[in-house]
Write a protein that holds these residues in place. Sequence first.
Motif, short mmCIF file in Angstrom:
data_model
loop_
_atom_site.label_atom_id
_atom_site.label_comp_id
_atom_site.label_asym_id
_atom_site.label_seq_id
_atom_site.Cartn_x
_atom_site.Cartn_y
_atom_site.Cartn_z
N LEU A 1 0.83 -1.20 0.00
CA LEU A 1 0.00 0.00 0.00
C LEU A 1 0.87 1.26 0.00
N GLY A 2 1.95 1.23 0.77
CA GLY A 2 2.87 2.37 0.78
C GLY A 2 3.55 2.58 -0.56
N LEU A 3 3.93 1.49 -1.23
CA LEU A 3 4.54 1.61 -2.56
C LEU A 3 3.56 2.20 -3.56
N LEU A 4 2.31 1.75 -3.49
CA LEU A 4 1.29 2.26 -4.40
C LEU A 4 1.00 3.74 -4.13
N LYS A 5 0.92 4.10 -2.85
CA LYS A 5 0.66 5.50 -2.51
C LYS A 5 1.77 6.40 -3.04
N ALA A 6 3.01 5.94 -2.95
CA ALA A 6 4.13 6.74 -3.44
C ALA A 6 3.99 7.02 -4.94
N GLU A 7 3.59 6.04 -5.72
CA GLU A 7 3.47 6.23 -7.17
C GLU A 7 2.18 6.95 -7.55
N PHE A 8 1.05 6.43 -7.09
CA PHE A 8 -0.23 7.04 -7.47
C PHE A 8 -0.37 8.42 -6.85
N GLY A 9 0.33 8.69 -5.76
CA GLY A 9 0.29 10.00 -5.13
C GLY A 9 0.93 11.09 -5.96
N ARG A 10 1.65 10.73 -7.00
CA ARG A 10 2.24 11.72 -7.91
C ARG A 10 1.20 12.29 -8.87
N LEU A 11 0.06 11.62 -8.97
CA LEU A 11 -1.02 12.16 -9.81
C LEU A 11 -1.63 13.36 -9.08
N PRO A 12 -2.20 14.31 -9.82
CA PRO A 12 -2.85 15.44 -9.14
C PRO A 12 -4.12 14.94 -8.44
N GLY A 13 -4.42 15.46 -7.30
CA GLY A 13 -5.64 15.05 -6.62
C GLY A 13 -5.35 14.60 -5.21
N THR A 14 -6.28 13.86 -4.65
CA THR A 14 -6.18 13.42 -3.26
C THR A 14 -5.98 11.92 -3.18
N VAL A 15 -5.25 11.51 -2.17
CA VAL A 15 -4.99 10.10 -1.92
C VAL A 15 -5.43 9.81 -0.49
#
Length: 152
Positions: free
Chosen positions: A41-55
């Motif tokens: 989950l942390g790995l995914l948050k790091a990558e998908f968190g680069r998209l604009p928006g909220t995580v």
Amino acid sequence: MNLPPQITGMRASAGELGLLLASWCDQNSGSENFAGLDAMLGLLKAEFGRLPGTVEYLPLTITPAEALRIRVRPKAPIQLLFSGHYDTAYGATDAFQQCEFSSSEKMRGPGVIDMKGGLVVMHAALEAFERSKHSGRIGYEVLLTPDKETGS
């Protein structure tokens, strides 16, 4: 066929995407390996968190694992939903734990095809879309669950 540069440029990042996939597949995230699911989950948050928006993390009622939700432009007139799971069928003690490259274009490992490979493709496509002139008109939500079969 004339493809936009956002698509044709993806070929140049194939090696980088392969390394990202290998790092995700090397992280054991068997459905019952809650520490591994949390690390994934942390790995995914790091990558998908680069998209604009909220995580955000979403707690679930039947498992201690959490879902990951990414929302981009929720007020845009056109909305899309992308979903997938980040677990694998291979538990923490299974022998099938690491990726192997049989060539520069072939990889074998837990989750390479289902579903971590799909998550890499999804993320790369969304990053490419964000570089397009159309991105401001379309919003989307990505929902990633910690299992595909056990009920989240």
